[in-house]
Enzyme design. Structure first.
Site, short mmCIF file in Angstrom:
data_model
loop_
_atom_site.label_atom_id
_atom_site.label_comp_id
_atom_site.label_asym_id
_atom_site.label_seq_id
_atom_site.Cartn_x
_atom_site.Cartn_y
_atom_site.Cartn_z
N CYS A 120 0.82 -1.22 0.00
CA CYS A 120 0.00 0.00 0.00
C CYS A 120 0.85 1.27 0.00
CB CYS A 120 -0.95 0.01 1.19
SG CYS A 120 -2.01 -1.43 1.22
N HIS A 264 -3.69 6.87 1.55
CA HIS A 264 -4.06 5.49 1.29
C HIS A 264 -5.37 5.18 2.02
CE1 HIS A 264 -4.20 1.26 0.86
NE2 HIS A 264 -3.94 1.03 2.13
N ASN A 294 -10.23 -1.07 -0.20
CA ASN A 294 -8.79 -0.84 -0.14
C ASN A 294 -8.16 -1.40 -1.42
OD1 ASN A 294 -6.03 -0.97 0.30
ND2 ASN A 294 -6.18 -1.80 2.37
O1 UT7 Z 1 -3.57 -1.53 3.92
C1 UT7 Z 1 -3.66 -2.19 5.16
C2 UT7 Z 1 -4.73 -3.25 5.05
N1 UT7 Z 1 -5.37 -3.68 6.24
C3 UT7 Z 1 -6.00 -2.87 7.12
O2 UT7 Z 1 -6.02 -1.67 7.07
C4 UT7 Z 1 -6.74 -3.56 8.23
C5 UT7 Z 1 -6.74 -2.80 9.52
N2 UT7 Z 1 -7.65 -3.44 10.43
C6 UT7 Z 1 -8.96 -3.19 10.41
O3 UT7 Z 1 -9.42 -2.35 9.66
C7 UT7 Z 1 -9.85 -3.95 11.37
O4 UT7 Z 1 -9.04 -4.72 12.24
C8 UT7 Z 1 -10.85 -4.88 10.62
C9 UT7 Z 1 -11.90 -4.03 9.92
C10 UT7 Z 1 -10.14 -5.76 9.62
C11 UT7 Z 1 -11.56 -5.78 11.61
O5 UT7 Z 1 -12.22 -5.00 12.60
P1 UT7 Z 1 -12.05 -5.37 14.14
O6 UT7 Z 1 -12.91 -4.46 14.91
O7 UT7 Z 1 -10.59 -5.38 14.44
O8 UT7 Z 1 -12.66 -6.83 14.18
P2 UT7 Z 1 -11.99 -8.17 14.72
O9 UT7 Z 1 -10.95 -8.66 13.80
O10 UT7 Z 1 -11.62 -7.99 16.16
O11 UT7 Z 1 -13.22 -9.16 14.66
C12 UT7 Z 1 -14.40 -8.94 15.48
C13 UT7 Z 1 -15.39 -10.02 15.12
C14 UT7 Z 1 -14.81 -11.43 15.15
O12 UT7 Z 1 -15.78 -12.30 15.67
P3 UT7 Z 1 -15.73 -12.77 17.21
O13 UT7 Z 1 -14.41 -13.48 17.38
O14 UT7 Z 1 -15.80 -11.52 18.02
O15 UT7 Z 1 -16.92 -13.63 17.35
C15 UT7 Z 1 -14.59 -11.75 13.69
O16 UT7 Z 1 -14.64 -13.13 13.43
O17 UT7 Z 1 -15.89 -9.83 13.81
C16 UT7 Z 1 -15.78 -11.05 13.06
N3 UT7 Z 1 -15.60 -10.72 11.65
C17 UT7 Z 1 -16.64 -10.46 10.84
N4 UT7 Z 1 -17.95 -10.46 11.07
C18 UT7 Z 1 -18.75 -10.16 10.02
C19 UT7 Z 1 -14.44 -10.60 10.96
N5 UT7 Z 1 -14.73 -10.26 9.69
C20 UT7 Z 1 -16.08 -10.19 9.59
C21 UT7 Z 1 -16.96 -9.89 8.53
N6 UT7 Z 1 -18.27 -9.88 8.80
N7 UT7 Z 1 -16.51 -9.57 7.30
#
Ligand code: UT7
Length: 337
Positions: A120, A264, A294
């Site tokens: 990125c 970005h 993204n």
């Molecule tokens: O260029 C760099 C690229 N990457 C990034 O910028 C990513 C940066 N990180 C983020 O933006 C966030 O960490 C995410 C948006 C990816 C995730 O958000 P989060 O608040 O950190 O969620 P999490 O990973 O802690 O997951 C929370 C819950 C989990 O379920 P449990 O364990 O609480 O039951 C995940 O399994 O959300 C679940 N989950 C989803 N639920 C519905 C993960 N992906 C999804 C989904 N839909 N697509």
């Protein structure tokens, strides 16, 4: 941080190319256990584009289409280009690089051409590289393309939902040229990395060559993106404001001196945190992740092209480009237009 050389450098034009297929959050609801509400609230993304290889959409063709639009708008032709840099982490094949193929299709005369892999941050690193080479007098007219197709490396299933909802495919390009006004061009730049954070975001290709001991090679297919989302989020929200502050310091400027922050687009919440920290007005920090997701190396030129085609970038303005991502890598490019 350092500024460019003896000559002025201008960004003459921009261009973009998108796949035909739009994938909305509602479409994803039918493919995996997710909801429009979860995706929108956590990321700000409402839709993204995804290539259809059967229609000939790939890294080369998407990059070429963006390049064609940029060079036409710049009023130059292929033979005018003496260097082509393609920022991508998703080339169609390991070799040849994408850049020589695009250079050839544009009809350049033996122009230098290479790919730059910095995820990125790739477009910002490419801008800085091109500006230094033009500013030194070595090159005169340079095409920089940012293109990525992450749909190749995510799984559209519940197992892959933590990454597949985030990314979109796209290409963007700019044409840069040497000019006689040395005041135009780079005011400050940074290109940084921390390979210690490589495991936060990586694509393993071989089960005997995993970067992270905790990652089970059998749990998820090889060649798919593995992301530790919360670590990436923490890295971005801490690094991004520091990068802005350091770049402003290097140029002896304050946050209000910048006319556009071209960032970005990884997550609307990360951008909003940086915007609030520096009290940047919303019109100075464009967010378009809702429409594209993204798009990795393409996200910055997609934002720049919107501003450019809306005639919001004006002579005399200062524009700061900011990227951060896998590697880990992060970088800035502060321009006097
Ligand atoms: O260029 C760099 C690229 N990457 C990034 O910028 C990513 C940066 N990180 C983020 O933006 C966030 O960490 C995410 C948006 C990816 C995730 O958000 P989060 O608040 O950190 O969620 P999490 O990973 O802690 O997951 C929370 C819950 C989990 O379920 P449990 O364990 O609480 O039951 C995940 O399994 O959300 C679940 N989950 C989803 N639920 C519905 C993960 N992906 C999804 C989904 N839909 N697509």
């Amino acid at each position: 941080m350092s500024t460019s050389g003896a000559f002025g450098v201008q960004i003459l034009s921009s261009g973009v190319a998108l796949p035909q297929r739009v994938v909305t959050n509602r479409d994803l609801e039918s493919l995996m256990d997710t909801t429009d509400e979860w995706i929108t609230k956590r990321t700000g993304i409402r839709q993204r584009y995804s290539v259809d290889p059967a229609k000939g959409e790939n890294t080369r063709t998407l990059g070429l289409n963006a390049a064609k639009q940029a060079i036409e708008r710049a009023g130059v032709t292929g033979p005018d280009l003496d260097l082509v840099i393609v920022a991508t982490m998703t080339p169609d094949m390991p070799t040849p690089a994408t850049a020589p193929l695009i250079a050839h299709a544009l009809g350049t005369n033996d122009a230098g051409a290479f790919d730059l892999s910095a995820a990125c941050s790739g477009f910002v690193f490419s801008l800085n590289t091109a500006a230094a080479l033009i500013g030194s007098g070595a090159y005169s007219t340079v095409l920089v393309v940012g293109v990525d197709l992450l749909s190749r490396h995510v799984e559209f299933s519940t197992r892959g939902r933590s990454t597949s909802v985030l990314f979109g495919d796209a290409a963007g390009a700019v044409v840069m040229r040497r000019c006689t006004d040395p005041a135009k061009g780079l005011l400050a730049q940074a290109m940084c990395s921390d390979g210690g954070g490589a495991t936060h975001l990586y694509i393993p290709c071989d089960k005997d060559n995993m970067l992270c001991e905790d990652d089970d090679p059998e749990a998820f297919p090889l060649d798919q993106l593995r992301m530790h989302g919360q670590q990436v989020f923490r890295f971005a929200v801490s690094k991004f404001p520091n990068l802005i502050a350091e770049t402003l310091d290097a140029a002896g400027l304050g946050p209000n001196d910048i006319d556009h922050y071209v960032c970005h687009q990884s997550n609307a919440r990360i951008l909003e945190a940086a915007r609030q920290r520096f009290d940047i007005p919303t019109e100075k920090l464009r967010v378009n992740i809702d429409r594209y997701g993204n798009t990795v190396a393409a996200s910055i030129p997609l934002v720049f092209d919107e501003l450019n085609t809306e005639h919001l970038i004006k002579p005399g303005q200062k524009v700061m480009f900011l990227g951060f991502g896998a590697g880990l890598t992060w970088g800035s490019s502060l321009w006097q237009f």
